[in-house]
Scaffold this active site. Structure first.
Site, short mmCIF file in Angstrom:
data_model
loop_
_atom_site.label_atom_id
_atom_site.label_comp_id
_atom_site.label_asym_id
_atom_site.label_seq_id
_atom_site.Cartn_x
_atom_site.Cartn_y
_atom_site.Cartn_z
N VAL A 78 6.15 2.59 -2.47
CA VAL A 78 4.84 3.27 -2.45
C VAL A 78 3.88 2.55 -1.49
O VAL A 78 2.79 2.14 -1.87
CB VAL A 78 4.23 3.37 -3.87
CG1 VAL A 78 4.95 4.41 -4.69
CG2 VAL A 78 4.23 2.02 -4.58
N LYS A 137 -4.82 1.29 -2.73
CA LYS A 137 -5.40 0.63 -3.90
C LYS A 137 -5.85 -0.80 -3.59
O LYS A 137 -6.81 -1.29 -4.21
CB LYS A 137 -4.40 0.65 -5.05
CG LYS A 137 -4.14 2.05 -5.61
CD LYS A 137 -5.43 2.73 -6.09
CE LYS A 137 -5.17 4.06 -6.75
NZ LYS A 137 -6.39 4.71 -7.26
N GLY A 187 1.93 3.48 0.99
CA GLY A 187 0.62 4.09 1.18
C GLY A 187 -0.28 3.89 -0.03
O GLY A 187 -1.46 3.56 0.10
N TYR A 188 0.28 4.04 -1.22
CA TYR A 188 -0.48 3.88 -2.46
C TYR A 188 -0.94 2.42 -2.61
O TYR A 188 -2.09 2.16 -2.95
CB TYR A 188 0.39 4.29 -3.64
CG TYR A 188 -0.31 4.30 -4.97
CD1 TYR A 188 -1.11 5.38 -5.35
CD2 TYR A 188 -0.17 3.25 -5.87
CE1 TYR A 188 -1.75 5.40 -6.59
CE2 TYR A 188 -0.80 3.26 -7.11
CZ TYR A 188 -1.59 4.34 -7.45
OH TYR A 188 -2.21 4.35 -8.67
N ALA A 189 -0.04 1.48 -2.33
CA ALA A 189 -0.40 0.07 -2.43
C ALA A 189 -1.50 -0.28 -1.44
O ALA A 189 -2.45 -1.01 -1.76
CB ALA A 189 0.83 -0.82 -2.18
#
Length: 253
Positions: free
Chosen positions: A155, A162, A157-159
């Site tokens: 993940v 965030k 992009g998510y990491a």
């Protein structure tokens, strides 16, 4: 009246239709706040979150906004910032996730996640926060993640988004704390929501995650409720720039 009382406040909760957003909206209403719920798929009337808020004796307004659409987000910010009744509490909860190994991670997935999870919250907060700064008061709550501290698996992009939310929380707190605006973030642990369905459906990953959580269970959306009320209330008047994990002990392991 207690320090946790939100009577007379107006709270905007994005991603309010279900999961963590719905739980936060319900908790804020139970503490006394009227709610504007925002989601890409929120029903104009009759939604579950509306029923929660009305049952708590507060008013509810539904706004439908696609956070993947930059112009829609800018329009939402202009709308909320220009209203006669000012926004007292902004909860930036709306988010998405895309899972794929980094070497195969599509540009489109990266761009969508960064837009929804980082750019949209900034654009909305810039608009609403400006009016809070001008009034000398307000509460902004971002929803971060354990991946604001760690890298996760498949993940990227998510990491990245965030991690960006954690930095944005601190950056805005540095600028806006002198003006009476509290900017903080909640970092949920592994909560049983749609975003973690794939992990819970994978026996190996689910077991590995549960073995790491001292509390020994997946979190529930309602586990975030009290923290949201705290950060939205006068009880958190001297809390600025904090990313607060609510994770069953994961980060302490």
């Amino acid at each position: 009246m207690t320090a946790f009382d939100l009577t007379g406040k107006l709270a905007v909760v994005t991603g309010a239709r279900r999961g963590i957003g719905r739980a936060m909206a319900r908790a804020l209403a139970q503490a006394g706040a009227d709610i504007i719920g925002v989601s890409a798929t929120l029903e104009e009337s009759g939604s579950g979150v509306e029923q929660d808020v009305v049952t708590a004796g507060r008013t509810f307004e539904a706004l439908r906004t696609d956070f993947a659409d930059p112009e829609a987000v800018r329009s939402l910010g202009t709308d909320l910032a220009g209203r006669e009744r000012p926004v007292d509490i902004l909860v930036n909860n709306a988010g998405t996730i895309r899972r794929a190994p980094a070497v195969e991670h599509p540009d489109a997935d990266w761009e969508t996640v960064l837009q929804v999870d980082l750019t949209a919250p900034f654009v909305l907060t810039r608009a609403v926060g400006a009016s809070m700064v001008a009034r000398g008061k307000g509460k902004i709550i971002f929803v971060a993640s354990l991946l604001s501290f760690q890298g996760g698996i498949t993940v990227p992009g998510y990491a990245a988004a965030k991690h960006g939310i954690a930095g944005l929380t601190k950056a805005l707190a540095n600028e806006w704390a002198p003006h009476g605006v509290n900017v903080n973030a909640i970092a949920p642990g592994y909560i049983a929501t749609d975003n973690t369905q794939a992990l819970r459906d994978d026996p190996g990953r689910s077991r590995a995650i549960l073995d790491r959580i001292p509390a020994g269970r997946w979190g529930r959306a309602d586990d975030l409720a009290g923290t949201a009320v705290f950060l939205a209330s006068d009880a958190a008047a001297y809390v600025h720039g904090t990313v607060l994990p609510v994770d069953g002990g994961w980060m302490g392991r």
